[in-house]
Design an enzyme around this catalytic site. Structure first.
Site, PDB file in Angstrom:
ATOM      1  N   GLY A 265      -3.672  10.585   1.193  1.00  0.00           N
ATOM      2  CA  GLY A 265      -3.686  10.854  -0.258  1.00  0.00           C
ATOM      3  C   GLY A 265      -4.617   9.885  -0.959  1.00  0.00           C
ATOM      4  N   ALA A 266      -5.692   9.486  -0.242  1.00  0.00           N
ATOM      5  CA  ALA A 266      -6.576   8.426  -0.754  1.00  0.00           C
ATOM      6  C   ALA A 266      -7.401   8.848  -1.958  1.00  0.00           C
ATOM      7  CB  ALA A 266      -7.510   7.967   0.365  1.00  0.00           C
ATOM      8  N   THR A 267      -7.476  10.164  -2.235  1.00  0.00           N
ATOM      9  CA  THR A 267      -8.235  10.568  -3.419  1.00  0.00           C
ATOM     10  C   THR A 267      -7.289  10.846  -4.596  1.00  0.00           C
ATOM     11  OG1 THR A 267      -8.208  12.815  -2.559  1.00  0.00           O
ATOM     12  CG2 THR A 267     -10.209  11.544  -2.154  1.00  0.00           C
TER      13      THR A 267
ATOM     14  N   ALA B 150      -3.181   6.223  -5.386  1.00  0.00           N
ATOM     15  CA  ALA B 150      -4.137   5.336  -4.719  1.00  0.00           C
ATOM     16  C   ALA B 150      -5.022   4.674  -5.770  1.00  0.00           C
ATOM     17  CB  ALA B 150      -4.969   6.133  -3.724  1.00  0.00           C
ATOM     18  N   LYS B 151      -5.487   5.489  -6.696  1.00  0.00           N
ATOM     19  CA  LYS B 151      -6.417   4.987  -7.711  1.00  0.00           C
ATOM     20  C   LYS B 151      -5.745   3.975  -8.651  1.00  0.00           C
ATOM     21  CE  LYS B 151      -7.937   7.504 -11.318  1.00  0.00           C
ATOM     22  NZ  LYS B 151      -8.495   8.716 -11.898  1.00  0.00           N
TER      23      LYS B 151
ATOM     24  N   ASP C 171      -7.637  17.131   8.047  1.00  0.00           N
ATOM     25  CA  ASP C 171      -6.733  18.246   7.794  1.00  0.00           C
ATOM     26  C   ASP C 171      -5.405  17.852   8.440  1.00  0.00           C
ATOM     27  OD1 ASP C 171      -5.209  20.470   7.899  1.00  0.00           O
ATOM     28  OD2 ASP C 171      -6.663  21.732   8.956  1.00  0.00           O
TER      29      ASP C 171
ATOM     30  N   ASP D 223      10.793   2.355  -3.610  1.00  0.00           N
ATOM     31  CA  ASP D 223      11.281   2.574  -4.958  1.00  0.00           C
ATOM     32  C   ASP D 223      10.574   1.488  -5.750  1.00  0.00           C
ATOM     33  OD1 ASP D 223      12.716   2.183  -7.391  1.00  0.00           O
ATOM     34  OD2 ASP D 223      14.250   3.497  -6.566  1.00  0.00           O
ATOM     35  N   HIS D 224       9.544   1.843  -6.493  1.00  0.00           N
ATOM     36  CA  HIS D 224       8.689   0.774  -7.019  1.00  0.00           C
ATOM     37  C   HIS D 224       9.418  -0.139  -8.007  1.00  0.00           C
ATOM     38  CE1 HIS D 224       7.920   3.437 -10.491  1.00  0.00           C
ATOM     39  NE2 HIS D 224       7.519   2.373 -11.118  1.00  0.00           N
TER      40      HIS D 224
ATOM     41  N   GLU E 190      10.560   5.921 -21.879  1.00  0.00           N
ATOM     42  CA  GLU E 190       9.102   6.038 -21.794  1.00  0.00           C
ATOM     43  C   GLU E 190       8.596   6.754 -23.032  1.00  0.00           C
ATOM     44  OE1 GLU E 190       7.447   6.800 -17.716  1.00  0.00           O
ATOM     45  OE2 GLU E 190       9.271   7.991 -17.638  1.00  0.00           O
TER      46      GLU E 190
ATOM     47  N   HIS F 118      15.435   5.007  -9.298  1.00  0.00           N
ATOM     48  CA  HIS F 118      15.265   3.765 -10.065  1.00  0.00           C
ATOM     49  C   HIS F 118      16.543   3.316 -10.788  1.00  0.00           C
ATOM     50  CE1 HIS F 118      11.218   4.687  -9.145  1.00  0.00           C
ATOM     51  NE2 HIS F 118      10.929   5.417 -10.193  1.00  0.00           N
TER      52      HIS F 118
HETATM   53  C1  BG6 Z   1       7.997   7.152 -11.545  1.00  0.00           C
HETATM   54  C2  BG6 Z   1       8.317   8.491 -12.151  1.00  0.00           C
HETATM   55  O1  BG6 Z   1       8.739   6.945 -10.382  1.00  0.00           O
HETATM   56  O2  BG6 Z   1       8.286   6.132 -12.481  1.00  0.00           O
HETATM   57  C3  BG6 Z   1       7.556   8.686 -13.436  1.00  0.00           C
HETATM   58  O3  BG6 Z   1       7.984   9.511 -11.226  1.00  0.00           O
HETATM   59  C4  BG6 Z   1       7.766   7.534 -14.379  1.00  0.00           C
HETATM   60  O4  BG6 Z   1       7.932   9.903 -14.065  1.00  0.00           O
HETATM   61  C5  BG6 Z   1       7.527   6.199 -13.672  1.00  0.00           C
HETATM   62  O5  BG6 Z   1       6.857   7.668 -15.448  1.00  0.00           O
HETATM   63  C6  BG6 Z   1       7.922   5.026 -14.550  1.00  0.00           C
HETATM   64  O6  BG6 Z   1       7.568   3.837 -13.917  1.00  0.00           O
HETATM   65  P1  BG6 Z   1       7.245   2.520 -14.728  1.00  0.00           P
HETATM   66  O7  BG6 Z   1       6.935   1.502 -13.688  1.00  0.00           O
HETATM   67  O8  BG6 Z   1       6.075   2.831 -15.607  1.00  0.00           O
HETATM   68  O9  BG6 Z   1       8.473   2.213 -15.532  1.00  0.00           O
END
Ligand code: BG6
Length: 518
Positions: A21-23, A27-28, A98, A190-191, A229, A253
């Site tokens: 998914g580098a493009t 990634a960007k 591919d 889970d960022h 948000e 999250h």
């Molecule tokens: C993502 C969701 O996991 O988290 C997005 O898919 C959401 O919909 C985003 O905008 C919010 O992340 P952050 O770091 O900007 O709070």
């Protein structure tokens, strides 16, 4: 894995990073900038290579230009040192692939051996799938069949959410992945767990005598978690309309943040011990027993036309790639209970929504009032103590206490004492993805979700989705730019509480003590 070597002195183990998914957008916006920051800070040793993979044809030079542009736009470090940039860029190559054709994977394996030799890499492989989840299984099988798992070093698979659509599909996905990778080789991102202030929750709780003794139902009245948000669905309508806030934010999250607040102190700071404690919280969540129970405790909303900062905003149903009759929720709010000894009876109010007035992630812990006494009796100017943890974009904490108004007869003055981490000069907070990529590359799995966490989260979420499928009557509409459906405020009111204003937009009479607030 914990180490006595300080984090800032550590380097990732040399590896080939495969960016599927580098493009794409992730990634960007996140992955290239994170790799550059790690490199700049000396956390990537020189023995690494990055292979960008996507279907689209691209030369190595074009790919390196993409990487450069993304760094200029999104990285917290500048790529203005030409020598350093060139040295970094040499490690990047691109291959058009591919993903349904195993022959391409064999070619990728040959390329990997060349990169191992060129950069002296000991056969370590980190596969990062920034792809739709239905491709995780097929790619894993082809990695195996194409010979990419046969090298000497470690193999790790990093995958993005969503992990399934419900418990059943998550189980199927997991069954596919586990034919190829062991659980300890799978790093589910889970960022939010990579965010500095989410990590700080543990420290604030467990390293402060002020808080830990009070961290229970004897002293805490309620906990409020907000992930709001200002953006709408942007260009992700196609994905979002099938997902909604429940699956996009709540299942992952929000529940992760809740577990960090509610978990017991782990016996050791080892990944498995920490994750065991988090799973225990998820198991203790009081399930919603019926559709009526869901409706009593959960609110879903969708934004309609509105305005924010003097800009008129369209409703969700008018957004691109969204079904004009969509009943997908862009707001999720709920009252949740953690039925264990520590938290019995304490409501956790959680909410997340798009197109709200401000972007913020914040946890408010509201303490119970002091026992009424002769002095303060039933006075109304004694508000509860609050501990507020700000996760983003402001980072920091503040506590709200009561003090005497100077010169008065015992008038009470609320005072907010703040530590604003993001205001501190010189603090340049690492992005969540830097931390997570670095952790994956050194085998530190604490900040990734284990399979049983994912499964438990779906177990809690599925009955909500089921109740919603039965009837759409409870979908509430809120104007874009507002705080979401009033129905959620009513839930707090039933319990005698209200949402505390986010971002410290407090009542006028609060005195702020903060050396560095901007
Ligand atoms: C993502 C969701 O996991 O988290 C997005 O898919 C959401 O919909 C985003 O905008 C919010 O992340 P952050 O770091 O900007 O709070």
């Amino acid at each position: 894995m914990t180490s006595n070597v300080k984090l800032e002195q550590q380097t990732a183990e040399g590896a080939v990073y495969y960016l599927f998914g580098a493009t794409g957008d992730l990634a960007k916006r996140k992955l290239f900038p994170a790799l550059f920051s790690l490199y700049k800070e000396g956390k990537l040793a020189d023995n690494f290579a990055v292979v960008g993979l996507a279907r689209r044809p691209r030369t190595n030079d074009q790919f390196r230009t993409d990487v450069y542009e993304s760094i200029v736009e999104f990285c917290r470090y500048k790529a203005d040192d030409a020598a350093l940039w060139n040295k970094f860029a040499e490690h990047f190559v691109y291959m058009s692939l591919d993903i349904n054709n195993v022959d391409g994977f064999r070619e990728l394996d040959n390329l990997s051996s060349e990169l191992d030799k060129k950069f002296d890499i000991p056969g370590n492989r980190l596969f990062y799938l920034a792809l739709a989840p239905e491709l995780f299984g097929p790619v894993s099988f082809n990695l195996r069949d194409g010979g990419l798992l046969n090298s000497q070093g470690w193999k790790r698979l990093v995958i993005e959410k969503p992990f399934g659509y419900d418990l059943e599909s998550a189980r199927e996905l997991n069954a596919q992945l586990s034919q190829v990778f062991k659980e300890e080789e799978i790093y589910r991102i889970d960022h939010y767990l990579g965010k500095e202030m989410v990590q700080n929750i543990e420290v604030i709780r467990f390293a402060n005598a002020f808080f830990e003794p009070l961290w229970n139902n004897k002293h805490i009245a309620n906990v409020q978690i907000t992930l709001s948000e200002t953006v709408g669905v942007e260009d992700r309508g196609g994905y979002y309309d099938k997902s909604g806030a429940l699956r996009d934010m709540m299942q992952n999250h929000m529940l992760q943040m809740l577990t960090m607040i509610a978990m017991e102190p782990p016996s050791r700071l080892q990944p498995e011990d920490i994750r065991d404690e988090k799973v225990k919280v998820l198991r203790s969540l009081r399930p919603y027993k019926s559709s009526d129970d869901v409706r009593r405790n959960v609110v879903r909303g969708q934004y309609s036309e509105g305005s924010l900062n003097n800009k008129t905003l369209v409703g969700y149903r008018q957004e691109e790639s969204v079904n004009p009759e969509s009943v997908t929720e862009t707001y999720f709010g709920a009252r949740v209970f953690v039925d264990n000894f520590r938290w019995a009876g304490v409501p956790f109010y959680i909410r997340t929504g798009k197109r709200m007035p401000v972007k913020t992630t914040e946890v408010v812990v509201e303490f119970k009032n002091v026992p009424e006494n002769v002095l303060f009796g039933s006075r109304e100017d004694v508000g509860p103590n609050l501990l507020v943890i700000r996760v983003n974009p402001m980072e920091g904490i503040y506590i709200k206490i009561n003090a005497k108004r100077p010169g008065s007869d015992n008038d009470v003055q609320p005072v907010a004492m703040e530590f604003c981490q993001s205001c501190q000069v010189g603090i340049n907070t690492p992005e969540a993805y830097e931390r997570l990529i670095f952790d994956a590359a050194r085998g530190e799995s604490t900040r990734f979700t284990r399979w049983d966490e994912v499964a438990q989260a779906w177990t809690f979420v599925d009955p909500i989705a089921k109740a919603w499928n039965e009837s759409k009557e409870d979908l509430a509409f809120y104007s874009a730019g507002s705080w979401g459906p009033k129905e959620m405020n009513d839930i707090l009111e039933q319990d005698g509480f209200h949402w505390w204003p986010v971002n410290g937009q407090e009542e006028d009479n609060v005195i702020w003590i903060s050396g560095n607030r901007k």
